[in-house]
Design a protein around this motif. Structure first.
Motif, PDB file in Angstrom:
ATOM      1  N   SER A 112       0.824  -1.207   0.000  1.00  0.00           N
ATOM      2  CA  SER A 112       0.000   0.000   0.000  1.00  0.00           C
ATOM      3  C   SER A 112       0.860   1.259   0.000  1.00  0.00           C
ATOM      4  CB  SER A 112      -0.992  -0.011   1.167  1.00  0.00           C
ATOM      5  OG  SER A 112      -0.288  -0.101   2.366  1.00  0.00           O
ATOM      6  N   LYS A 113       2.069   1.133   0.506  1.00  0.00           N
ATOM      7  CA  LYS A 113       2.952   2.298   0.538  1.00  0.00           C
ATOM      8  C   LYS A 113       3.565   2.593  -0.840  1.00  0.00           C
ATOM      9  CE  LYS A 113       6.916   4.126   3.091  1.00  0.00           C
ATOM     10  NZ  LYS A 113       7.922   3.853   4.115  1.00  0.00           N
ATOM     11  N   TYR A 114       3.961   1.523  -1.549  1.00  0.00           N
ATOM     12  CA  TYR A 114       4.724   1.729  -2.779  1.00  0.00           C
ATOM     13  C   TYR A 114       3.968   1.484  -4.065  1.00  0.00           C
ATOM     14  CZ  TYR A 114       8.891   2.097   0.076  1.00  0.00           C
ATOM     15  OH  TYR A 114       9.817   2.500   0.988  1.00  0.00           O
ATOM     16  N   LYS A 115       2.857   0.781  -3.982  1.00  0.00           N
ATOM     17  CA  LYS A 115       2.184   0.377  -5.221  1.00  0.00           C
ATOM     18  C   LYS A 115       0.850   1.076  -5.360  1.00  0.00           C
ATOM     19  CE  LYS A 115       5.036  -2.959  -6.465  1.00  0.00           C
ATOM     20  NZ  LYS A 115       5.846  -2.830  -7.652  1.00  0.00           N
ATOM     21  N   SER A 116       0.636   1.648  -6.515  1.00  0.00           N
ATOM     22  CA  SER A 116      -0.650   2.313  -6.714  1.00  0.00           C
ATOM     23  C   SER A 116      -1.601   1.408  -7.485  1.00  0.00           C
ATOM     24  CB  SER A 116      -0.427   3.591  -7.508  1.00  0.00           C
ATOM     25  OG  SER A 116       0.223   3.263  -8.711  1.00  0.00           O
ATOM     26  N   ASN A 117      -1.136   0.172  -7.779  1.00  0.00           N
ATOM     27  CA  ASN A 117      -1.924  -0.650  -8.705  1.00  0.00           C
ATOM     28  C   ASN A 117      -2.895  -1.602  -8.006  1.00  0.00           C
ATOM     29  OD1 ASN A 117      -0.228  -2.496  -7.620  1.00  0.00           O
ATOM     30  ND2 ASN A 117       0.807  -3.072  -9.510  1.00  0.00           N
ATOM     31  N   ASN A 118      -3.318  -1.272  -6.803  1.00  0.00           N
ATOM     32  CA  ASN A 118      -4.212  -2.182  -6.092  1.00  0.00           C
ATOM     33  C   ASN A 118      -5.531  -2.421  -6.825  1.00  0.00           C
ATOM     34  OD1 ASN A 118      -2.229  -2.192  -4.267  1.00  0.00           O
ATOM     35  ND2 ASN A 118      -3.289  -1.037  -2.671  1.00  0.00           N
ATOM     36  N   ARG A 119      -5.867  -1.543  -7.739  1.00  0.00           N
ATOM     37  CA  ARG A 119      -7.123  -1.692  -8.474  1.00  0.00           C
ATOM     38  C   ARG A 119      -6.938  -2.391  -9.809  1.00  0.00           C
ATOM     39  NH1 ARG A 119      -9.088  -2.040  -5.029  1.00  0.00           N
ATOM     40  NH2 ARG A 119     -10.002  -0.661  -3.475  1.00  0.00           N
ATOM     41  N   ARG A 120      -5.719  -2.802 -10.092  1.00  0.00           N
ATOM     42  CA  ARG A 120      -5.460  -3.400 -11.398  1.00  0.00           C
ATOM     43  C   ARG A 120      -6.189  -4.728 -11.580  1.00  0.00           C
ATOM     44  NH1 ARG A 120       0.136  -2.948 -12.204  1.00  0.00           N
ATOM     45  NH2 ARG A 120       0.196  -4.959 -13.251  1.00  0.00           N
ATOM     46  N   ILE A 121      -6.541  -5.006 -12.810  1.00  0.00           N
ATOM     47  CA  ILE A 121      -7.198  -6.274 -13.142  1.00  0.00           C
ATOM     48  C   ILE A 121      -6.132  -7.373 -13.161  1.00  0.00           C
ATOM     49  CG2 ILE A 121      -8.507  -7.485 -14.940  1.00  0.00           C
ATOM     50  CD1 ILE A 121     -10.052  -5.159 -13.754  1.00  0.00           C
ATOM     51  N   ILE A 122      -6.464  -8.527 -12.617  1.00  0.00           N
ATOM     52  CA  ILE A 122      -5.531  -9.660 -12.671  1.00  0.00           C
ATOM     53  C   ILE A 122      -5.677 -10.340 -14.034  1.00  0.00           C
ATOM     54  CG2 ILE A 122      -4.962 -11.913 -11.677  1.00  0.00           C
ATOM     55  CD1 ILE A 122      -5.929 -10.777  -8.974  1.00  0.00           C
ATOM     56  N   THR A 123      -4.579 -10.408 -14.766  1.00  0.00           N
ATOM     57  CA  THR A 123      -4.603 -11.013 -16.100  1.00  0.00           C
ATOM     58  C   THR A 123      -3.921 -12.386 -16.045  1.00  0.00           C
ATOM     59  OG1 THR A 123      -2.426 -10.179 -16.689  1.00  0.00           O
ATOM     60  CG2 THR A 123      -4.289  -8.699 -17.093  1.00  0.00           C
ATOM     61  N   PRO A 124      -4.086 -13.207 -17.102  1.00  0.00           N
ATOM     62  CA  PRO A 124      -3.380 -14.508 -17.121  1.00  0.00           C
ATOM     63  C   PRO A 124      -1.874 -14.349 -16.904  1.00  0.00           C
ATOM     64  CG  PRO A 124      -5.042 -14.488 -18.830  1.00  0.00           C
ATOM     65  CD  PRO A 124      -5.021 -13.093 -18.237  1.00  0.00           C
ATOM     66  N   TYR A 125      -1.288 -13.243 -17.394  1.00  0.00           N
ATOM     67  CA  TYR A 125       0.150 -13.013 -17.198  1.00  0.00           C
ATOM     68  C   TYR A 125       0.502 -12.995 -15.705  1.00  0.00           C
ATOM     69  CZ  TYR A 125       4.482 -10.391 -16.603  1.00  0.00           C
ATOM     70  OH  TYR A 125       5.721 -10.000 -16.195  1.00  0.00           O
ATOM     71  N   HIS A 126      -0.324 -12.355 -14.900  1.00  0.00           N
ATOM     72  CA  HIS A 126      -0.024 -12.248 -13.463  1.00  0.00           C
ATOM     73  C   HIS A 126      -0.042 -13.601 -12.757  1.00  0.00           C
ATOM     74  CE1 HIS A 126      -1.573  -7.987 -14.061  1.00  0.00           C
ATOM     75  NE2 HIS A 126      -0.331  -7.832 -13.633  1.00  0.00           N
ATOM     76  N   VAL A 127      -0.753 -14.560 -13.320  1.00  0.00           N
ATOM     77  CA  VAL A 127      -0.876 -15.858 -12.628  1.00  0.00           C
ATOM     78  C   VAL A 127      -0.154 -16.976 -13.383  1.00  0.00           C
ATOM     79  CG1 VAL A 127      -3.047 -15.180 -11.534  1.00  0.00           C
ATOM     80  CG2 VAL A 127      -3.118 -16.376 -13.728  1.00  0.00           C
ATOM     81  N   SER A 128       0.733 -16.587 -14.310  1.00  0.00           N
ATOM     82  CA  SER A 128       1.376 -17.606 -15.147  1.00  0.00           C
ATOM     83  C   SER A 128       2.383 -18.464 -14.387  1.00  0.00           C
ATOM     84  CB  SER A 128       2.045 -16.951 -16.356  1.00  0.00           C
ATOM     85  OG  SER A 128       3.026 -16.036 -15.907  1.00  0.00           O
ATOM     86  N   ARG A 129       2.843 -18.004 -13.208  1.00  0.00           N
ATOM     87  CA  ARG A 129       3.799 -18.799 -12.416  1.00  0.00           C
ATOM     88  C   ARG A 129       3.091 -19.565 -11.305  1.00  0.00           C
ATOM     89  NH1 ARG A 129       7.367 -19.157 -15.573  1.00  0.00           N
ATOM     90  NH2 ARG A 129       7.981 -20.753 -14.114  1.00  0.00           N
ATOM     91  N   ILE A 130       1.775 -19.545 -11.304  1.00  0.00           N
ATOM     92  CA  ILE A 130       1.049 -20.189 -10.204  1.00  0.00           C
ATOM     93  C   ILE A 130       0.573 -21.576 -10.594  1.00  0.00           C
ATOM     94  CG2 ILE A 130      -1.002 -20.031  -8.735  1.00  0.00           C
ATOM     95  CD1 ILE A 130      -0.686 -17.032  -8.675  1.00  0.00           C
ATOM     96  N   PHE A 131       0.962 -22.569  -9.788  1.00  0.00           N
ATOM     97  CA  PHE A 131       0.546 -23.953 -10.014  1.00  0.00           C
ATOM     98  C   PHE A 131      -0.704 -24.263  -9.197  1.00  0.00           C
ATOM     99  CE2 PHE A 131       4.861 -23.948 -11.483  1.00  0.00           C
ATOM    100  CZ  PHE A 131       4.821 -24.811 -12.578  1.00  0.00           C
ATOM    101  N   VAL A 132      -1.536 -25.132  -9.771  1.00  0.00           N
ATOM    102  CA  VAL A 132      -2.851 -25.410  -9.195  1.00  0.00           C
ATOM    103  C   VAL A 132      -2.920 -26.855  -8.722  1.00  0.00           C
ATOM    104  CG1 VAL A 132      -5.326 -25.543  -9.737  1.00  0.00           C
ATOM    105  CG2 VAL A 132      -3.882 -23.789 -10.829  1.00  0.00           C
ATOM    106  N   GLU A 133      -3.392 -27.045  -7.508  1.00  0.00           N
ATOM    107  CA  GLU A 133      -3.659 -28.395  -7.003  1.00  0.00           C
ATOM    108  C   GLU A 133      -5.127 -28.383  -6.572  1.00  0.00           C
ATOM    109  OE1 GLU A 133      -4.479 -31.612  -5.619  1.00  0.00           O
ATOM    110  OE2 GLU A 133      -4.230 -30.347  -3.857  1.00  0.00           O
TER     111      GLU A 133
END
Length: 274
Positions: free
Chosen positions: A21-42
């Motif tokens: 919250s101090k450094y990032k202004s993008n808290n309202r950004r939309i989560i795209t497939p790029y943002h979750v491309s390193r996340i594995f699902v179980e």
């Protein structure tokens, strides 16, 4: 014991959120497939794991495979099966609805490591051992850009990159080759300011954190986090002392700039300045 581990988790998440919250202004950004491309699902135990290389990721993938019923024990799973077998699904493989459903209902976790140690660990793994991807792709470019009077052989193979040259490449705004997940910021790999992780584990307290996480998700009692070192297993793990030896080769200004490069990771995950 659980009580202090819960407390540690609360504290880590608090620091992470405050830094965001101090450094990032993008808290309202939309989560795209790029943002979750390193996340594995179980899906069975409803776990999302953001992969941070050199912070226990091979063993975490083994654990996810066992949870998923793809193997009966972590010991049975070879390194290549883990990394090239495509047994685990990634979050960006789902549609918009599937992504959001999992982000909202699954337990989201990541494991991190002291940034300089992680960096040295990646350097040792990729450049000090034969490697038919990193030497030709990164090694050649690094040697031809930063080594004065490089031999024909070095330029041809890309082998023998020195740590100092590697750091020159890392800090170069006009890098001759792009970034790589092994030395990118955790901040970029896992987007912790966009994705609200439920669990933040540390490589330095891996056994305790990992087994606490397995307890939290109700994993089978007999499943514990594997202790074995995945690659170059006869070689000593990268420690603080080994890291200091590598950083001793750099100038004070290169050390400072390396710290600045990983500043957000240091801050967000509460590692003290080396």
């Amino acid at each position: 014991k659980w009580k202090s581990l819960y407390q540690t988790q609360r504290e880590r998440k608090r620091i992470m959120r405050e830094t965001c919250s101090k450094y990032k202004s993008n808290n309202r950004r939309i989560i795209t497939p790029y943002h979750v491309s390193r996340i594995f699902v179980e899906d069975k135990y409803r776990v999302l794991y953001c992969e941070v290389p050199k912070a226990g990721c091979s063993n975490w993938k083994r654990v996810l495979m066992v949870l998923n019923g793809l193997a009966s024990s972590t010991k049975d799973i070879q390194h290549n099966t883990v990394h090239y077998g495509n047994y685990l699904k990634r979050l960006d493989g789902f549609d918009h609805k599937g992504i959001y459903h999992r982000l909202n209902t699954y337990t989201k976790m990541l494991f991190i490591r002291e940034p300089f140690e992680k960096l040295v660990s990646a350097f040792r793994d990729k450049f000090e051992h034969p490697n038919n991807y990193y030497h030709p792709v990164f090694g050649k470019a690094i040697i031809s850009r930063y080594r004065v009077n490089a031999t024909k052989e070095a330029l041809r193979t890309g082998s023998g990159v020195k740590f100092k040259e590697f750091i020159q490449y890392l800090l170069d705004v006009h890098r001759p080759v792009g970034m790589d997940i092994h030395w990118d910021h955790v901040n970029r790999l896992c987007s912790p300011c966009l994705i609200d992780y439920d669990f933040v584990g540390k490589f330095e307290s891996m056994e305790e954190d990992a087994n606490f996480f397995l307890h939290l998700i109700g994993a089978p009692q007999n499943l514990t986090f594997p202790k074995f070192k995945d690659r170059h297993s006869n070689e000593e793990r990268t420690t603080t002392k080994i890291t200091q030896q590598y950083f001793a080769e750099l100038s004070p200004s290169q050390r400072q700039r390396s710290y600045d490069f990983y500043y957000m990771d240091y801050l967000m995950f509460n590692y003290s300045k080396p």
